[in-house]
Design a protein around this motif. Structure first.
Motif, PDB file in Angstrom:
ATOM      1  N   PRO A  20      -3.398  -3.275   3.396  1.00 23.33           N
ATOM      2  CA  PRO A  20      -4.518  -2.472   3.905  1.00 23.33           C
ATOM      3  C   PRO A  20      -4.073  -1.211   4.633  1.00 23.33           C
ATOM      4  O   PRO A  20      -4.756  -0.193   4.579  1.00 23.33           O
ATOM      5  CB  PRO A  20      -5.227  -3.436   4.861  1.00 23.33           C
ATOM      6  N   GLY A  21      -2.928  -1.275   5.316  1.00 21.34           N
ATOM      7  CA  GLY A  21      -2.448  -0.116   6.055  1.00 21.34           C
ATOM      8  C   GLY A  21      -1.643   0.859   5.220  1.00 21.34           C
ATOM      9  O   GLY A  21      -1.073   1.817   5.762  1.00 21.34           O
ATOM     10  N   GLY A  22      -1.580   0.633   3.923  1.00 23.91           N
ATOM     11  CA  GLY A  22      -0.783   1.488   3.059  1.00 23.91           C
ATOM     12  C   GLY A  22       0.648   1.004   2.953  1.00 23.91           C
ATOM     13  O   GLY A  22       1.018  -0.050   3.471  1.00 23.91           O
ATOM     14  N   GLY A  23       1.475   1.771   2.281  1.00 23.10           N
ATOM     15  CA  GLY A  23       2.858   1.385   2.095  1.00 23.10           C
ATOM     16  C   GLY A  23       3.121   0.920   0.681  1.00 23.10           C
ATOM     17  O   GLY A  23       2.259   1.009  -0.208  1.00 23.10           O
ATOM     18  N   ASP A  24       4.328   0.435   0.461  1.00 25.04           N
ATOM     19  CA  ASP A  24       4.733   0.004  -0.877  1.00 25.04           C
ATOM     20  C   ASP A  24       3.957  -1.228  -1.320  1.00 25.04           C
ATOM     21  O   ASP A  24       3.573  -2.063  -0.487  1.00 25.04           O
ATOM     22  CB  ASP A  24       6.228  -0.309  -0.908  1.00 25.04           C
ATOM     23  N   PRO A  25       3.714  -1.355  -2.617  1.00 21.45           N
ATOM     24  CA  PRO A  25       3.033  -2.553  -3.126  1.00 21.45           C
ATOM     25  C   PRO A  25       3.811  -3.818  -2.772  1.00 21.45           C
ATOM     26  O   PRO A  25       5.034  -3.822  -2.676  1.00 21.45           O
ATOM     27  CB  PRO A  25       2.988  -2.324  -4.635  1.00 21.45           C
ATOM     28  N   ARG A  39      -5.173  -8.029  -0.780  1.00 17.59           N
ATOM     29  CA  ARG A  39      -4.727  -6.985   0.134  1.00 17.59           C
ATOM     30  C   ARG A  39      -4.611  -7.514   1.570  1.00 17.59           C
ATOM     31  O   ARG A  39      -3.675  -7.162   2.301  1.00 17.59           O
ATOM     32  CB  ARG A  39      -5.692  -5.794   0.081  1.00 17.59           C
ATOM     33  N   ARG A  81      -1.246  -3.113  -2.676  1.00 11.13           N
ATOM     34  CA  ARG A  81      -0.852  -2.363  -1.483  1.00 11.13           C
ATOM     35  C   ARG A  81      -1.505  -2.993  -0.252  1.00 11.13           C
ATOM     36  O   ARG A  81      -2.684  -3.342  -0.280  1.00 11.13           O
ATOM     37  CB  ARG A  81      -1.270  -0.895  -1.592  1.00 11.13           C
ATOM     38  N   THR A  90       4.402  -7.400   6.524  1.00  9.77           N
ATOM     39  CA  THR A  90       5.017  -6.514   7.524  1.00  9.77           C
ATOM     40  C   THR A  90       4.659  -6.990   8.925  1.00  9.77           C
ATOM     41  O   THR A  90       3.951  -6.314   9.666  1.00  9.77           O
ATOM     42  CB  THR A  90       4.548  -5.060   7.320  1.00  9.77           C
TER      43      THR A  90
END
Length: 472
Positions: free
Chosen positions: A257-262, A305, A255, A312
């Protein structure tokens, strides 16, 4: 000149305007371009009448986005701060964004960094961007440091400013030195932060800077007893990991560092090197020994990560078109692939040639420049600046993008320069160092006699020390 403020993510403080200049000054009567200008008022109720004008890095960076860092650094305490977007940069018209390259970079996190197949995808994306920009009538030959410097001279005259103070960082130092050389009138002082000397910058030069910055981080760890004990022989660890990952890349799903889908990522030797050379925001220097130790012990999660964050990117925001127009005209010519490889071998003997064949942060640039196809400008640009204008040179010991020694190197032809070395700081020093901020304020008040006293007591901050799994 007055105009609307740029539609930035954060409100833009101050008065806004637009400067209209020729796209190519060699072609009279040609098209014009528009550059956004922001004037941030001084905090002082009685500001000095010589403002500070800021020159952004990159090339291709977002000058407007730097305003909060500059305000937080109190650059506008006693003087108005003037920020202008560079030609082709974000909020200029035209904006030389390359969403094609952004989309490639999003995919590249899951590709081997230096594989020929990855390079072909990058070159294809660059060609698509170039074809689109030129089809829109943009003359990429005109997006260079010479024209960029002339734009700032035009801005000073348009604003009716008799004298101002120039502050540039990274590529903005290359630009600032060029501006001082070509348009010396009206410059009260020059500050260069994280220095790119125009007479020396090239692809091989990047390996010298990488070695200097990485050496400084490892030496600082060696000087701290806890770090030295916990992370011995970091040079050997790094070489072993670069060789291991290049021979057998790791493929992971993590995932961001800021989150979201793997995200699927590849960690190979080239990826590891470029994570270390990047500006330190994603991987702070204080965490480098711990990250390398984790990797060596079979835990690549931290680095993976950080790599996943590239999946993105901000599509269409960074001006890759300006980056490559400058790099391909001014930095790449004169040195071939063999020169780049030899520089890498000198800097990091024992590393795989597949890693060393690519300039940190600018992989496959020779191939990309063949399709970008702008003329060689090195005879015009690769020239030292000789001036008696007071100059403040600020460098950080941990800077692996623009090595700290290049500041004093540029100062050799600037007899009224003051060089300040800030321990434990990486790229873009002033926003990260309260001492550098005080030195800059003192320099702006007294360019020939700045107070650098705070530097003597500085030392790198303690490194992150993680538990040793062999002792727990």
């Amino acid at each position: 000149m007055p105009g609307p403020c740029p539609d930035a993510p954060e409100p833009v403080p101050g008065r806004c305007g637009v400067l209209e200049v020729p796209e190519n000054r060699a072609h009279r009567g040609g098209r014009t371009i528009r550059l956004a200008v922001v004037i941030v008022p001084a905090v002082s109720k009685k500001p000095a009448d010589d403002p500070v004008v800021f020159m952004e890095g990159g090339p291709g960076g977002d000058a407007i986005d730097a305003i909060p860092f500059l305000i937080a650094s109190r650059v506008n305490q006693d003087r108005d701060l003037i920020v202008m977007t560079q030609r082709g940069g974000p909020y200029s018209q035209p904006h030389l964004a390359c969403p094609e390259i952004d989309r490639f970079q999003a995919k590249a996190v899951g590709l081997p960094y230096d594989a020929p197949s990855t390079g072909r995808l990058l070159v294809r994306a660059a060609k698509e961007c170039r074809d689109r920009l030129t089809a829109d009538g943009i003359d990429l030959r005109a997006y260079n440091t010479t024209e960029n410097a002339a734009d700032f001279d035009a801005l000073r005259k348009a604003l009716g400013i008799r004298k101002w103070n120039v502050y540039g960082y990274s590529y903005g130092t290359d630009l600032g030195l060029t501006y001082l050389r070509r348009h010396p009138r009206g410059i009260r002082s020059l500050t260069i932060d994280s220095v790119v000397p125009p007479q020396i910058v090239s692809l091989p030069w990047t390996w010298d800077s990488a070695r200097e910055g990485i050496d400084a981080i490892f030496a600082a760890c060696e000087a701290q007893p806890r770090c030295k004990s916990r992370y011995p022989d970091l040079h050997r660890t790094l070489t072993e990991q670069v060789r291991r990952l290049e021979a057998k890349p790791l493929r992971l799903t993590v995932r961001p560092p800021g989150g979201g889908d793997p995200v699927k990522v590849v960690l190979d030797g080239g990826t590891l090197v470029n994570l270390l050379v990047a500006d330190g925001r994603a991987l702070p220097a204080a965490d480098v020994p711990a990250a390398l130790d984790e990797l060596a012990r079979g835990n690549p999660e931290r680095l993976a990560r950080i790599r996943a964050a590239g999946a993105t990117p901000a599509i269409g925001e960074f001006a890759h078109g300006l980056t490559h127009s400058v790099a391909c005209a001014e930095w790449v010519p004169g040195y071939g692939k063999s020169d780049l490889l030899e520089a890498g071998r000198r800097a990091f003997p024992g590393w795989p040639d597949t890693v060393l064949a690519h300039a940190p942060q600018l992989p496959f640039e020779h191939d990309l420049c063949r399709v970008w196809n702008v003329p060689d400008r090195t005879a015009i640009q690769r020239v030292p600046t000789r001036s008696k204008v007071p100059t403040l040179i600020i460098t950080g010991t941990f800077d692996a993008k623009t090595g700290a020694s290049w500041g004093p190197y540029a100062g050799r032809t600037l007899p009224r320069s003051t060089a300040v070395l800030i321990p434990g700081i990486g790229h873009f020093v002033v926003p990260q160092s309260p001492c550098a901020q005080r030195v800059l304020a003192s320099f702006l008040a007294r360019p020939t006699a700045p107070d650098t006293g705070c530097v003597a007591g500085l030392a790198p901050a303690p490194f992150t020390i993680t538990p040793d799994p062999e002792r727990t």
